[in-house]
Design a protein around this motif. Structure first.
Motif, mmCIF file in Angstrom:
data_model
loop_
_atom_site.group_PDB
_atom_site.id
_atom_site.type_symbol
_atom_site.label_atom_id
_atom_site.label_comp_id
_atom_site.label_asym_id
_atom_site.label_seq_id
_atom_site.Cartn_x
_atom_site.Cartn_y
_atom_site.Cartn_z
ATOM 1 N N GLY A 3 0.810 -1.211 0.000
ATOM 2 C CA GLY A 3 0.000 0.000 0.000
ATOM 3 C C GLY A 3 0.841 1.257 0.000
ATOM 4 N N ASN A 4 2.137 1.100 -0.130
ATOM 5 C CA ASN A 4 3.054 2.237 -0.046
ATOM 6 C C ASN A 4 3.952 2.262 -1.283
ATOM 7 N N THR A 5 5.118 1.676 -1.183
ATOM 8 C CA THR A 5 6.072 1.737 -2.290
ATOM 9 C C THR A 5 5.648 0.890 -3.487
ATOM 10 N N ILE A 6 4.899 -0.173 -3.239
ATOM 11 C CA ILE A 6 4.451 -0.993 -4.370
ATOM 12 C C ILE A 6 3.468 -0.205 -5.226
ATOM 13 N N ALA A 7 2.655 0.628 -4.590
ATOM 14 C CA ALA A 7 1.756 1.490 -5.365
ATOM 15 C C ALA A 7 2.556 2.471 -6.216
ATOM 16 N N LEU A 8 3.660 2.977 -5.681
ATOM 17 C CA LEU A 8 4.523 3.873 -6.454
ATOM 18 C C LEU A 8 5.173 3.129 -7.615
ATOM 19 N N TRP A 9 5.586 1.889 -7.361
ATOM 20 C CA TRP A 9 6.170 1.071 -8.425
ATOM 21 C C TRP A 9 5.154 0.824 -9.536
ATOM 22 N N ALA A 10 3.932 0.494 -9.138
ATOM 23 C CA ALA A 10 2.887 0.232 -10.134
ATOM 24 C C ALA A 10 2.579 1.475 -10.955
ATOM 25 N N ASP A 11 2.608 2.633 -10.322
ATOM 26 C CA ASP A 11 2.232 3.868 -11.005
ATOM 27 C C ASP A 11 3.338 4.406 -11.912
ATOM 28 N N GLY A 49 3.335 -1.733 10.817
ATOM 29 C CA GLY A 49 2.917 -0.625 9.965
ATOM 30 C C GLY A 49 3.819 0.586 10.127
ATOM 31 N N PHE A 50 4.217 0.881 11.372
ATOM 32 C CA PHE A 50 5.147 1.982 11.593
ATOM 33 C C PHE A 50 6.492 1.700 10.927
ATOM 34 N N LEU A 51 6.972 0.475 11.086
ATOM 35 C CA LEU A 51 8.250 0.106 10.487
ATOM 36 C C LEU A 51 8.150 0.129 8.962
ATOM 37 N N ALA A 52 6.983 -0.237 8.440
ATOM 38 C CA ALA A 52 6.774 -0.180 6.989
ATOM 39 C C ALA A 52 6.938 1.240 6.480
ATOM 40 N N GLY A 53 6.442 2.207 7.262
ATOM 41 C CA GLY A 53 6.594 3.606 6.870
ATOM 42 C C GLY A 53 8.045 4.035 6.846
ATOM 43 N N TYR A 54 8.817 3.569 7.834
ATOM 44 C CA TYR A 54 10.237 3.910 7.855
ATOM 45 C C TYR A 54 10.962 3.299 6.654
ATOM 46 N N LEU A 55 10.706 2.026 6.398
ATOM 47 C CA LEU A 55 11.352 1.379 5.258
ATOM 48 C C LEU A 55 10.945 2.068 3.956
ATOM 49 N N GLY A 56 9.675 2.463 3.868
ATOM 50 C CA GLY A 56 9.207 3.140 2.669
ATOM 51 C C GLY A 56 9.891 4.473 2.433
ATOM 52 N N SER A 57 10.347 5.103 3.511
ATOM 53 C CA SER A 57 11.029 6.395 3.359
ATOM 54 C C SER A 57 12.365 6.249 2.641
ATOM 55 N N LEU A 58 12.877 5.013 2.538
ATOM 56 C CA LEU A 58 14.142 4.775 1.854
ATOM 57 C C LEU A 58 13.965 4.646 0.340
ATOM 58 N N TRP A 59 12.707 4.580 -0.092
ATOM 59 C CA TRP A 59 12.401 4.380 -1.518
ATOM 60 C C TRP A 59 13.058 5.428 -2.409
ATOM 61 N N LEU A 107 14.245 -5.559 1.102
ATOM 62 C CA LEU A 107 13.019 -6.113 1.673
ATOM 63 C C LEU A 107 13.052 -7.640 1.668
ATOM 64 N N ALA A 108 13.592 -8.220 0.603
ATOM 65 C CA ALA A 108 13.693 -9.680 0.532
ATOM 66 C C ALA A 108 14.608 -10.215 1.632
ATOM 67 N N ILE A 109 15.711 -9.550 1.860
ATOM 68 C CA ILE A 109 16.665 -9.986 2.882
ATOM 69 C C ILE A 109 16.046 -9.873 4.276
ATOM 70 N N ILE A 110 15.374 -8.757 4.538
ATOM 71 C CA ILE A 110 14.740 -8.565 5.847
ATOM 72 C C ILE A 110 13.729 -9.672 6.125
ATOM 73 N N THR A 111 12.896 -9.983 5.135
ATOM 74 C CA THR A 111 11.866 -10.998 5.344
ATOM 75 C C THR A 111 12.463 -12.393 5.454
ATOM 76 N N ALA A 112 13.508 -12.672 4.688
ATOM 77 C CA ALA A 112 14.167 -13.975 4.781
ATOM 78 C C ALA A 112 14.805 -14.158 6.154
ATOM 79 N N LEU A 113 15.426 -13.111 6.684
ATOM 80 C CA LEU A 113 16.013 -13.189 8.025
ATOM 81 C C LEU A 113 14.936 -13.396 9.083
ATOM 82 N N ALA A 114 13.781 -12.757 8.894
ATOM 83 C CA ALA A 114 12.659 -12.979 9.812
ATOM 84 C C ALA A 114 12.219 -14.434 9.775
ATOM 85 N N GLY A 115 12.193 -15.018 8.571
ATOM 86 C CA GLY A 115 11.839 -16.430 8.444
ATOM 87 C C GLY A 115 12.826 -17.338 9.157
ATOM 88 N N LEU A 116 14.113 -17.040 9.039
ATOM 89 C CA LEU A 116 15.126 -17.838 9.730
ATOM 90 C C LEU A 116 14.984 -17.707 11.247
#
Length: 211
Positions: free
Chosen positions: A30-38, A171-181, A193-202
């Motif tokens: 709902g943040n950077t992906i919308a910007l990517w799509a647009d 959601g707050f952290l998503a906003g911070y990460l989105g500010s790096l876009w 983002l892929a690395i962060i989520t993969a580390l969370a999975g581990l």
């Protein structure tokens, strides 16, 4: 609470941390992906008898629709696995959910590399939403189920509240990460983002034996 109940509560609270990072990356849609799509997606569609552009706002409906469409198939898969004794544990499913979202961002990483200075096909974004949705289905409902199984009976309501707060903090952290876009290359952002989520999975996998 007795000793085992305190240990269960502690494990759930610690497990909430990587889940927060899951939501931080998931909520980019709902943040950077919308910007990517647009701005970075070629939304042209040509059906020979009709050609046009997919409105950017339509991509926001992909994930809710896919949740509705994919849930029966995911449940059928789990039922079949359970019948054969191969169904993953709830914690393992949660880790798979993180790895799925990591894969979704690797798809966009590849899309950004292939597009270069141009625009990527909308099919990359469609593939992203497919994998992202499957990742969510593996984590969100199973994590809520895990709380009801592991939390002491006297603390289930409280722990459900704690667990749902991971969406809030994520959601707050998503906003911070989105500010790096705006300060990163598109490919580097998606790879992050892929690395962060993969580390969370581990990190979640580390809880398989304790829970």
């Amino acid at each position: 609470f007795d000793r085992d109940e305190w240990r269960a509560l502690g494990a759930l609270i610690l497990l909430a941390l990587p889940v927060t990072f899951f939501w931080a990356t998931y909520e980019q849609q709902g943040n950077t992906i919308a910007l990517w799509a647009d701005g970075y997606t070629d939304r042209t569609i040509n059906l020979m008898i009709w050609a046009g552009q997919i409105p950017t706002t339509w991509f926001q409906a992909f994930n809710p629709f896919m949740i509705f469409a994919f849930t029966p198939f995911v449940l059928a898969l789990w039922k079949r696995q359970a019948a054969s004794g191969r169904e993953p544990s709830s914690v393992t499913k949660m880790a798979y959910g993180c790895f799925g979202v990591a894969l979704a961002y690797l798809i966009l990483f590849a899309a950004a590399l292939s597009a270069g200075d141009g625009k990527a096909s909308w099919l990359w974004l469609a593939a992203y939403f497919v994998i992202l949705t499957l990742g969510e289905l593996y984590l969100s409902p199973t994590s809520l189920s895990l709380v009801t199984k592991v939390a002491p009976a006297r603390a289930i309501s409280m722990m459900m509240g704690v667990w749902l707060s991971t969406s809030f903090t994520g959601g707050f952290l998503a906003g911070y990460l989105g500010s790096l876009w705006s300060s990163m290359a598109r490919s580097s952002f998606f790879l992050m983002l892929a690395i962060i989520t993969a580390l969370a999975g581990l990190a979640i996998l580390a809880f398989v034996r304790p829970l």
